[in-house]
Scaffold this motif. Structure first.
Motif, PDB file in Angstrom:
ATOM      1  N   VAL A  86      61.856 -24.294  82.905  1.00 53.50           N
ATOM      2  CA  VAL A  86      61.862 -23.173  83.846  1.00 53.50           C
ATOM      3  C   VAL A  86      62.796 -22.093  83.320  1.00 53.50           C
ATOM      4  CG1 VAL A  86      62.287 -22.448  86.218  1.00 53.50           C
ATOM      5  CG2 VAL A  86      61.460 -24.769  85.752  1.00 53.50           C
ATOM      6  N   ASP A  87      62.290 -20.886  83.218  1.00 54.05           N
ATOM      7  CA  ASP A  87      63.100 -19.772  82.741  1.00 54.05           C
ATOM      8  C   ASP A  87      64.238 -19.483  83.723  1.00 54.05           C
ATOM      9  OD1 ASP A  87      63.837 -17.660  81.065  1.00 54.05           O
ATOM     10  OD2 ASP A  87      62.616 -16.226  82.178  1.00 54.05           O
ATOM     11  N   HIS A  89      66.247 -25.949  82.488  1.00 51.77           N
ATOM     12  CA  HIS A  89      66.451 -24.516  82.617  1.00 51.77           C
ATOM     13  C   HIS A  89      66.771 -23.925  81.249  1.00 51.77           C
ATOM     14  CE1 HIS A  89      66.375 -24.820  86.991  1.00 51.77           C
ATOM     15  NE2 HIS A  89      67.157 -25.880  86.863  1.00 51.77           N
ATOM     16  N   ALA A  90      66.062 -22.862  80.906  1.00 56.94           N
ATOM     17  CA  ALA A  90      66.228 -22.267  79.586  1.00 56.94           C
ATOM     18  C   ALA A  90      66.033 -20.769  79.662  1.00 56.94           C
ATOM     19  CB  ALA A  90      65.222 -22.873  78.598  1.00 56.94           C
ATOM     20  N   ASP A  91      66.707 -20.050  78.805  1.00 60.02           N
ATOM     21  CA  ASP A  91      66.501 -18.606  78.672  1.00 60.02           C
ATOM     22  C   ASP A  91      65.392 -18.398  77.649  1.00 60.02           C
ATOM     23  OD1 ASP A  91      66.546 -15.892  78.305  1.00 60.02           O
ATOM     24  OD2 ASP A  91      68.734 -15.739  78.276  1.00 60.02           O
ATOM     25  N   LEU A  92      64.190 -18.143  78.150  1.00 60.57           N
ATOM     26  CA  LEU A  92      63.030 -18.056  77.260  1.00 60.57           C
ATOM     27  C   LEU A  92      63.093 -16.849  76.334  1.00 60.57           C
ATOM     28  CD1 LEU A  92      60.129 -19.195  79.621  1.00 60.57           C
ATOM     29  CD2 LEU A  92      61.462 -20.536  77.995  1.00 60.57           C
ATOM     30  N   ALA A  93      64.005 -15.911  76.628  1.00 56.74           N
ATOM     31  CA  ALA A  93      64.181 -14.789  75.698  1.00 56.74           C
ATOM     32  C   ALA A  93      64.663 -15.279  74.339  1.00 56.74           C
ATOM     33  CB  ALA A  93      65.168 -13.780  76.277  1.00 56.74           C
ATOM     34  N   PHE A  94      65.267 -16.479  74.314  1.00 55.22           N
ATOM     35  CA  PHE A  94      65.771 -17.053  73.073  1.00 55.22           C
ATOM     36  C   PHE A  94      64.909 -18.207  72.583  1.00 55.22           C
ATOM     37  CE2 PHE A  94      69.406 -15.073  75.112  1.00 55.22           C
ATOM     38  CZ  PHE A  94      69.910 -14.292  74.079  1.00 55.22           C
ATOM     39  N   PHE A 124      55.917 -31.019  79.499  1.00 59.21           N
ATOM     40  CA  PHE A 124      54.494 -30.876  79.826  1.00 59.21           C
ATOM     41  C   PHE A 124      54.127 -29.467  80.241  1.00 59.21           C
ATOM     42  CE2 PHE A 124      56.316 -31.900  84.002  1.00 59.21           C
ATOM     43  CZ  PHE A 124      55.691 -31.004  84.836  1.00 59.21           C
ATOM     44  N   GLY A 125      55.146 -28.662  80.623  1.00 56.35           N
ATOM     45  CA  GLY A 125      54.820 -27.323  81.077  1.00 56.35           C
ATOM     46  C   GLY A 125      56.006 -26.386  81.027  1.00 56.35           C
TER      47      GLY A 125
END
Length: 977
Positions: free
Chosen positions: A205-206, A230-235, A243-244
């Motif tokens: 989840v961003d 939880h992750a910062d998808l910008a990086f 799975f998603g």
């Protein structure tokens, strides 16, 4: 002002009035002058009630209560008031209640809201306010399970699906979700079901997702064993398997991010991707479908639906066609009728809980239909160019603010945004927010160093100048810099279908709305005798306040000083529900009955976990239960064990004791509907509750049938530990074509710490959030407030007893024609009865479907079909129908029985008779006629004489064709030629 205190006891000599009914304790006597709200809410007058009671075989409503309801749970009564309800306020009339509510509304402050976080001010076109929100033809309609008499709302919902599909560039959308955050949770579980390549339980989840959505995802994930990462998808994506992936566009910070690379990399690693998208933003930026997303979710709130302190609003969920059969909730598809003409219907998975029960993939039963229709018509009224123009204005004001801030040396977090600017102001965020408040504007306080500002359809240049001044920035002149790069700009067309191009003037729109509503049977046209669904009067005085701006324009995260009035309404409704149910605490957060079930079961689960009883995971559910019960239990991580029912419909207590013995150490709860789903007051309810408690389990009393308990018995006192309540049934919030609903949950004191909390309302506690807004669909709580305020304790009890009397009257009149399947120990039913057609079907071939469709020719909506018993009809008249309407329905059913006999005698064949041919349209009788029954018999049977003719819009619809053609956004343009 409101007062709480005992209402005086009525004697037989007392004049009937707001605190007395001649049928409560006295013999049938004087005719009631309809001078109180309760007199006007309750359909039968005293003469009619005398006839009803005479047919039943009792003299008074009190005698009826004593015969129908078990003495072990029946509350004591004094002066017509049940024990515990003397604390309810004295009832007032409609004008007094509205004046009081207006005074409460005046305590709210309608500030300019620039808080954002998924809630935005919007300008509802007046033609939609008057034509939909204030129109009983729309708000009193039921879920379109009888599609032949629901073509108007089905078309409107198909428009909604088309709108969402077009804007998101996905293949198919469902017919609305409960809100954005629960739609996100459904997207997460959908991805897990759909991704058969991955065995991982991890879900990415961003970090730039709305906080309320993060909270709902956490609530839903934990019992299902899903690990949120939880992750910062910008990086980029995190390491490991998952799975998603879920992202938001724009993000909570306002940033517009091109997720194409992230989606491609996720797919390469075997994961599926869901994107939460702002539909207004998608008129200007690249939609998720064109980025490669598998699922798209969000809200349609800013499409003409007021913020309403959090709801109700229609969420949405859209998928690629490969995942269409994984969609939860409702999906409108296109089929054909008996004449081969185009017709709409709900697709197969619409009622999957009743088919799959504990194997259902979602517990969602209601949808936000009324609000989805408003959103669809908003898009139709503005069209693609109108929506783009609104979006451009919103974006320009946000860009203007960003330029003003940057020119004054204030850092703006992202240069690419649509409507939200996040400003970095080290150490002075609170001062900025306070300065804006002085100008009547609410901003979002993120932290001590950060302020969020969101523009919307109502934002003006003056608002931006005032906000700039609050930051200490000067207002610049000239065109602001662009904030959406060309690479992220939308180039594809959308909303090109005639549904979104033909109704752009008010004349066209009001005629379109009228044309659609004329195709439907709603409560404003006839009785809707649906068992299990309580289609009672939604009084105009109850409905009037929902469009008042003092309630409608409140942001759910507005400062407390702005929301004193609405929180007063919330507190009143919570306390009154506590009084009525006998529980110790109520949460209004769940925005549907299914979510109330979920919240209640979560409370039970977390209670056991808090005591170290993590092995307690068995939920006992009677075989007669509503399908959502089993689905809800599975969603909170429980295992369902089915308890059998006796031939009389009651829970088999012997089987219950056997199952308790088998699972005593692991028993978590029993879910039992009371009165039973079979429409009977089971006399062993206290024994059932005691047996479960003795084994260490908790008792969940499903409050779906609370309409038969209010003022008579309180589940919190006769053994329940927790119940959800359907305010859209018992407490007069209208069904609106299948939503909105409100499903508050009541608990005893030991479960109170586990009621829903919210990340932005810490005073609600640390319990798991179940809805996006802290108080759910807060703006429609004024409906329930007005109902209780005007009915009072005596009126509420009288309503319950009248509903029971009317149901027993129907059972007596129809039993010789259609046997009543279940009754209680004294031969009484509760507020509904089940008519058994199985013997007739076996003897004649006429099915329950034939009877349901034939009722449309008589001008009636059908009762509930084949639930809880296949091949039966469940009838519930409610307290709101007068005797003339009840008799008209009974006459229609008796006439239909005569038609069945003519089939049985061989006069008509099974294949060609007015029941199998039903419903009949005006078009079909004007054409060639080759049937063995006459045109008059088809559309003007004797029982219709004297009633306004309601013409079904289409003939019987081919259900199998619709399920074979599941994915369809809308009919082709040629269909409109």
């Amino acid at each position: 002002m409101r007062q709480r205190g005992r209402i005086g006891r009525a004697s037989c000599g007392a004049a009937p009035g707001p605190s007395a009914s001649p049928h409560l304790e006295c013999p049938v006597s004087d005719h009631i002058l309809r001078s109180t709200f309760a007199d006007r809410h309750i359909g039968p007058d005293s003469d009619e009630l005398e006839r009803i009671l005479d047919v039943i075989g009792v003299r008074t409503l009190e005698e009826l209560a004593a015969r129908a309801v078990p003495a072990s749970i029946l509350d004591t009564v004094a002066g017509g008031i049940a024990d515990g309800l003397d604390v309810l306020p004295l009832p007032v009339g409609e004008h007094e209640a509205l004046a009081e509510l207006a005074e409460i509304a005046s305590r709210n402050v309608v500030a300019t809201s620039m808080i954002g976080l998924g809630y935005y001010d919007t300008l509802t076109p007046p033609v939609l306010t008057r034509g939909i929100l204030e129109n009983p033809a729309w708000y009193t309609a039921y879920t379109p399970y009888q599609p032949e008499i629901s073509q108007g709302r089905l078309e409107a919902l198909l428009n909604f699906q088309t709108m969402v599909s077009d804007l998101t560039a996905m293949d198919v959308a469902n017919a609305s979700m409960l809100d954005e955050s629960t739609a996100a949770a459904e997207a997460m579980t959908l991805l897990r079901r759909a991704n058969r390549k991955s065995t991982s339980a991890r879900f990415v989840v961003d970090v730039d997702v709305f906080p309320q959505t993060l909270a709902i995802l956490a609530t839903r994930a934990e019992p299902l064993g899903i690990e949120l990462v939880h992750a910062d998808l910008a990086f980029g994506l995190p390491d490991g398997e998952f799975f998603g992936v879920l992202a938001q566009l724009p993000g909570a910070s306002g940033a517009v991010v091109d997720h194409r690379d992230t989606i491609a990399r996720a797919h390469e690693r075997g994961a599926l991707v869901a994107v939460g998208a702002d539909l207004l933003a998608l008129t200007l930026i690249t939609p998720p479908g064109e980025m490669g997303a598998d699922v798209c979710f969000g809200t349609t709130q800013r499409f003409g639906v007021p913020m309403g302190f959090g709801g109700p609003h229609a969420g949405y969920l859209a998928v690629r066609s490969t995942h269409a059969r994984q969609l939860p909730g409702r999906l409108v598809g296109v089929s054909v009728d008996a004449d081969g003409d185009l017709a709409y219907r709900l697709a197969l998975q619409t009622r999957e809980q009743h088919i799959r029960r504990e194997k259902a993939t979602s517990n969602i039963c209601t949808a936000q239909v009324l609000l989805a229709i408003v959103a669809a018509m908003y898009a139709s009224y503005h069209g693609s160019e109108g929506l783009r123009a609104i979006a451009r204005r919103v974006n320009i004001e946000a860009r203007r603010l960003a330029d003003n801030l940057r020119s004054s040396g204030i850092e703006v977090r992202s240069d690419s945004f649509f409507d939200t600017v996040t400003a970095i102001v080290p150490g002075r965020a609170r001062a900025v927010v306070d300065a804006a408040r002085v100008s009547g504007i609410n901003l979002r306080f993120v932290d001590d160093d950060t302020v969020g500002v969101s523009s919307d359809e109502a934002t003006t240049r003056a608002d931006i100048d005032a906000v700039s001044a609050a930051f200490g920035a000067a207002a610049l002149e000239g065109d602001p810099e662009k904030s959406i790069p060309e690479s992220a700009s939308r180039t594809s067309e959308f909303l090109t279908h005639p549904a979104f191009t033909r109704h752009r003037t008010e004349t066209a729109m009001l005629r379109y709305l009228r044309m659609l509503s004329d195709k439907d049977i709603a409560l404003d046209r006839s009785m809707i005798p649906l068992g299990s669904c309580t289609m009672k009067l939604n009084a105009t005085a109850e409905m009037e306040s929902i469009t008042w701006p003092q309630f409608a324009r409140l942001h759910p995260f507005a400062p407390d000083t702005d929301t004193v009035g609405i929180r007063s309404v919330i507190a009143d409704v919570e306390q009154w529900l506590v009084d009525i149910t006998g529980y110790d605490k109520v949460s209004l957060q769940p925005n549907a009955g299914s979510q109330g079930e979920y919240a209640g079961l979560l409370a039970i689960r977390n209670y056991h976990l808090g005591r170290g009883d993590d092995h307690r995971d068995i939920c006992l559910i009677p075989s007669s239960a509503h399908g959502t019960n089993a689905a809800s239990a599975v969603m909170v991580g429980m295992k369902v064990v089915v308890v059998g029912c006796r031939t009389n419909g009651d829970v088999d207590v012997d089987d219950l004791r056997t199952k308790i013995g088998q699972h005593a150490d692991s028993l978590a709860a029993i879910m039992i509907t009371y009165p039973s789903t079979h429409g009977v007051y089971e006399h062993e309810i206290d024994e059932i509750c005691a047996a479960v408690h003795d084994a260490g389990g908790q008792v969940y009393v499903d409050g779906a049938n609370l309409n038969a308990l209010v003022g008579l018995a309180r589940p919190g006192k006769f053994g329940g530990d927790v119940s959800h309540l359907n305010l859209h049934k018992t407490f007069c919030i209208p069904h609106g074509g299948g939503g909105p609903g409100v499903g508050p949950v009541g608990v005893r004191a030991h479960l109170a710490p586990y009621l829903p909390g919210h990340p932005l309302r810490p005073e609600l506690g640390t319990g798991p959030a179940v809805a996006a807004a802290p108080f759910g669909s807060a703006s429609i709580l004024t409906i329930t407030w007005a109902y209780v305020r005007m009915m009072g304790a005596v009126g509420l009890r009288n309503a319950t007893l009248t509903a029971i009397a009317s149901a027993n009257y129907i059972a007596r009149r129809l039993d010789e024609h259609f046997p009543v399947l279940y009754t209680g120990d004294n031969g009484m039913v509760a507020h509904e009865c089940i008519l058994d057609l199985r013997g007739l079907t076996k003897a004649t071939g006429v099915t329950v479907d034939d009877v349901a469709k034939r009722l449309a020719d008589y001008g009636f909506h059908a009762p509930t079909m084949s639930f809880p018993v296949a091949g039966t009809l469940m009838v519930e008249p409610t307290e709101s129908e007068n005797l003339d309407e009840i008799d008209a329905f009974c006459d229609a059913m008796i006439a239909i029985r005569g038609e069945i006999d003519r089939v049985g005698s061989g006069e008509w064949t099974v294949e060609d008779n007015p029941l199998r041919g039903a419903p009949h349209t005006a078009r079909c009788i004007a054409g060639d006629w080759t049937h063995p029954y006459s045109r008059q018999e088809a559309v003007f049977p004797d029982a219709v004489v004297g009633r306004a003719k309601v013409w079904p819009a289409v003939r019987r619809i081919d259900g199998a064709h619709g399920d074979r053609n599941l994915v369809c956004s809308c009919p082709p343009i040629e269909a409109f030629a």
